[in-house]
Design a protein around this motif. Structure first.
Motif, PDB file in Angstrom:
ATOM      1  N   ALA A 194     -57.822 -44.396 126.516  1.00  0.00           N
ATOM      2  CA  ALA A 194     -56.690 -43.816 125.938  1.00  0.00           C
ATOM      3  C   ALA A 194     -57.269 -42.909 124.954  1.00  0.00           C
ATOM      4  O   ALA A 194     -56.805 -41.729 124.372  1.00  0.00           O
ATOM      5  CB  ALA A 194     -55.593 -44.749 125.355  1.00  0.00           C
ATOM      6  N   LEU A 195     -58.155 -42.931 124.141  1.00  0.00           N
ATOM      7  CA  LEU A 195     -58.760 -42.148 123.061  1.00  0.00           C
ATOM      8  C   LEU A 195     -59.952 -41.121 123.628  1.00  0.00           C
ATOM      9  O   LEU A 195     -60.110 -40.387 123.000  1.00  0.00           O
ATOM     10  CB  LEU A 195     -59.616 -43.017 121.980  1.00  0.00           C
ATOM     11  N   GLY A 196     -60.337 -41.324 124.782  1.00  0.00           N
ATOM     12  CA  GLY A 196     -61.256 -40.409 125.633  1.00  0.00           C
ATOM     13  C   GLY A 196     -62.665 -40.605 124.927  1.00  0.00           C
ATOM     14  O   GLY A 196     -63.549 -39.823 124.981  1.00  0.00           O
ATOM     15  N   VAL A 197     -62.960 -41.871 124.457  1.00  0.00           N
ATOM     16  CA  VAL A 197     -64.206 -42.159 123.954  1.00  0.00           C
ATOM     17  C   VAL A 197     -64.898 -42.969 124.952  1.00  0.00           C
ATOM     18  O   VAL A 197     -64.602 -43.818 125.554  1.00  0.00           O
ATOM     19  CB  VAL A 197     -64.303 -43.090 122.490  1.00  0.00           C
ATOM     20  N   PRO A 198     -66.424 -42.617 124.949  1.00  0.00           N
ATOM     21  CA  PRO A 198     -67.188 -43.309 126.047  1.00  0.00           C
ATOM     22  C   PRO A 198     -67.327 -44.683 125.806  1.00  0.00           C
ATOM     23  O   PRO A 198     -67.584 -45.093 124.928  1.00  0.00           O
ATOM     24  CB  PRO A 198     -68.472 -42.661 126.208  1.00  0.00           C
ATOM     25  N   CYS A 199     -67.230 -45.645 126.845  1.00  0.00           N
ATOM     26  CA  CYS A 199     -67.012 -47.144 126.803  1.00  0.00           C
ATOM     27  C   CYS A 199     -67.953 -47.511 127.666  1.00  0.00           C
ATOM     28  O   CYS A 199     -68.078 -47.332 129.021  1.00  0.00           O
ATOM     29  CB  CYS A 199     -65.814 -47.623 127.029  1.00  0.00           C
ATOM     30  N   ILE A 200     -68.957 -48.424 127.319  1.00  0.00           N
ATOM     31  CA  ILE A 200     -69.980 -49.069 128.173  1.00  0.00           C
ATOM     32  C   ILE A 200     -69.628 -50.452 128.164  1.00  0.00           C
ATOM     33  O   ILE A 200     -69.722 -51.248 127.076  1.00  0.00           O
ATOM     34  CB  ILE A 200     -71.524 -48.749 127.722  1.00  0.00           C
ATOM     35  N   THR A 201     -69.183 -51.242 129.176  1.00  0.00           N
ATOM     36  CA  THR A 201     -68.882 -52.364 129.352  1.00  0.00           C
ATOM     37  C   THR A 201     -69.699 -53.469 129.839  1.00  0.00           C
ATOM     38  O   THR A 201     -70.499 -53.280 130.774  1.00  0.00           O
ATOM     39  CB  THR A 201     -67.568 -52.641 130.323  1.00  0.00           C
ATOM     40  N   LEU A 202     -69.895 -54.297 129.055  1.00  0.00           N
ATOM     41  CA  LEU A 202     -70.970 -55.348 129.065  1.00  0.00           C
ATOM     42  C   LEU A 202     -70.559 -56.410 129.987  1.00  0.00           C
ATOM     43  O   LEU A 202     -70.421 -57.742 129.486  1.00  0.00           O
ATOM     44  CB  LEU A 202     -71.697 -55.750 127.866  1.00  0.00           C
ATOM     45  N   ARG A 203     -70.080 -56.265 130.955  1.00  0.00           N
ATOM     46  CA  ARG A 203     -69.547 -57.380 131.878  1.00  0.00           C
ATOM     47  C   ARG A 203     -70.022 -57.175 133.316  1.00  0.00           C
ATOM     48  O   ARG A 203     -70.186 -55.753 133.672  1.00  0.00           O
ATOM     49  CB  ARG A 203     -67.989 -57.503 131.869  1.00  0.00           C
ATOM     50  N   GLU A 204     -69.849 -57.939 134.279  1.00  0.00           N
ATOM     51  CA  GLU A 204     -70.238 -57.388 135.720  1.00  0.00           C
ATOM     52  C   GLU A 204     -69.053 -56.797 136.492  1.00  0.00           C
ATOM     53  O   GLU A 204     -69.133 -56.472 137.604  1.00  0.00           O
ATOM     54  CB  GLU A 204     -70.565 -58.707 136.540  1.00  0.00           C
ATOM     55  N   ASN A 205     -67.781 -57.093 135.969  1.00  0.00           N
ATOM     56  CA  ASN A 205     -66.739 -56.728 136.672  1.00  0.00           C
ATOM     57  C   ASN A 205     -65.553 -56.083 135.553  1.00  0.00           C
ATOM     58  O   ASN A 205     -66.006 -56.506 134.371  1.00  0.00           O
ATOM     59  CB  ASN A 205     -66.107 -57.800 137.431  1.00  0.00           C
ATOM     60  N   THR A 206     -64.353 -55.674 136.095  1.00  0.00           N
ATOM     61  CA  THR A 206     -63.399 -55.279 134.999  1.00  0.00           C
ATOM     62  C   THR A 206     -62.117 -55.660 135.710  1.00  0.00           C
ATOM     63  O   THR A 206     -62.045 -55.608 137.067  1.00  0.00           O
ATOM     64  CB  THR A 206     -63.317 -53.961 134.668  1.00  0.00           C
TER      65      THR A 206
END
Ligand code: UD1
Length: 377
Positions: A298-310
């Protein structure tokens, strides 16, 4: 309208930002829907709990169950045991649960077995990873819910695959983004939140949050993640607000040294308005949270998700999110991409427009009227 009101359940940190706009919308307008808040007490620390009520202007809970921590079985059972007499006493027309925490399934289960209607907000999200306690909570809560409000279109596909009648499902958008829209102007500047850390953030900073058992409960995993983020922090200092579980695990495995070696600066858990300020100004966010994947989109900020799935695929398909798991190579590559090109551009998903709770309230009025008419017949 039926005779009883609605009991809205909250328990843990990610519930608070979802319930705030819902309470406001239910109570607004010429025909408010009678609603009370039940707080299960799953989260009880000042920083994990009270601060959010204050920041978000949530009305004081009408009923506190004070269930507290424990194993999953103990915590769930304790919430159920304490909620049953409340349900008997209050005789609501329906209960409303949000998200996927233990309090969500515990209260839904008590209500469903007593024939009280269950409304689930944020239904249909699936990681397809049954190793995640939240996935069990999601699947089971949806199965016993009478009315399911979804945040993204993929949720309906998941629900129909599990045999849920689409007539019970309503796509309304994301109430957590309502909260974000409403509070952005009150977000605390990052400089204020970071002032006591000693961090030099003049060239920018990143934010790290970790609390999933799969990341923090095993020494190898936690060590690997902290080493990798430590590498990133050589380039960009990283602010790390610590969830109590994570603080405990870092101390238990004696990993404090890894934080000191890099430029990772820990903070106590921060309130909502502080977190919003940190995320908004961050160059990148590394996280295993569900909500933060959505907020960064929503903020347009890059996100790196430290999980195998979402369970929130729209944040990847349309938003700024990238899923990397625990792989050092993938995490570093994702960070490099953000350093060199700024990361994925992303767009705002459908109905993440700040009006989801109003859609829920409008729909719910009609639904309750129909329920009242059935009761009267
Ligand atoms: C819970 C939710 C998770 C959510 C997270 C956000 C479930 C299954 N998990 O996980 O979906 O993303 O909240 O925070 O419901 N503790 C404190 N103070 C508190 C709360 C917890 O010290 O106010 C400690 C507990 O004693 C426990 C640990 O933190 O040791 C974990 O708390 P718990 O509520 O069991 O689960 P979370 O990991 O917070």
């Amino acid at each position: 309208m039926p005779k009883g009101g609605i009991l809205c359940i909250v328990g843990a940190r990610p519930n608070f930002m979802k319930i705030a706009p819902i309470m406001k919308a239910l109570r607004a307008g010429a025909a408010p829907i009678p609603a009370k808040i039940v707080h299960t007490g799953q989260h009880y620390d000042e920083a994990m709990n009270k601060q959010f009520f204050a920041d978000l202007g949530i009305p004081h809970p009408d009923i506190n169950l004070e269930a507290g921590s424990g194993s999953h079985a103990v915590q769930t059972a304790e919430v159920m045991r304490r909620f049953e007499p409340v349900l008997d006493q209050e005789q609501p027309s329906a209960i409303l649960v949000v998200g996927d925490v233990n309090s969500t399934i515990a209260c839904a289960l008590v209500a469903a077995k007593k024939g009280v209607a269950v409304i689930h907000v944020e239904a249909g999200l699936r990681s397809f990873d049954r190793g995640m306690p939240e996935e069990i909570n999601r699947v089971l809560t949806d199965q016993i819910s009478d009315l399911l409000y979804t945040t993204e279109r993929a949720a309906l596909t998941n629900l129909t695959r599990e045999g849920i009648d689409p007539a019970r499902v309503q796509f309304v958008g994301n109430v957590m983004i309502d909260t974000l829209h409403h509070n952005l102007k009150h977000a605390v500047p990052a400089a204020q939140t970071l002032a006591d850390t000693g961090m030099d953030f003049s060239q920018g900073f990143g934010v790290l949050t970790l609390h999933r058992p799969s990341n923090v409960d095993h020494e190898e995993s936690l060590r690997g993640l902290l080493e990798t983020v430590g590498q990133i922090s050589q380039r960009l200092p990283v602010a790390f607000p610590l969830h109590p579980r994570t603080r405990g695990r870092i101390e238990h495995f004696k990993l404090e040294g890894l934080l000191a070696q890099g430029r990772i600066f820990t903070l106590p858990p921060v309130g909502y308005l502080h977190m919003l300020g940190l995320m908004r100004e961050a160059k990148l966010v590394l996280t295993d949270s569900g909500g933060i994947q959505e907020e960064t989109t929503a903020l347009g900020v890059p996100c790196i998700t430290l999980r195998e799935n979402t369970e929130r695929p729209v944040t990847v398909d349309e938003g700024t999110n990238i899923i990397v798991g625990q792989s050092r190579k993938k995490i570093l590559a994702a960070a490099e991409e953000i350093f060199t090109s700024g990361g994925k551009a992303g767009r705002i998903p459908e109905y993440w427009d700040g009006h989801a709770a109003e859609r829920i309230a409008a729909h719910l009025r009609g639904w309750l009227d129909a329920l009242g008419a059935r009761e009267a017949a």
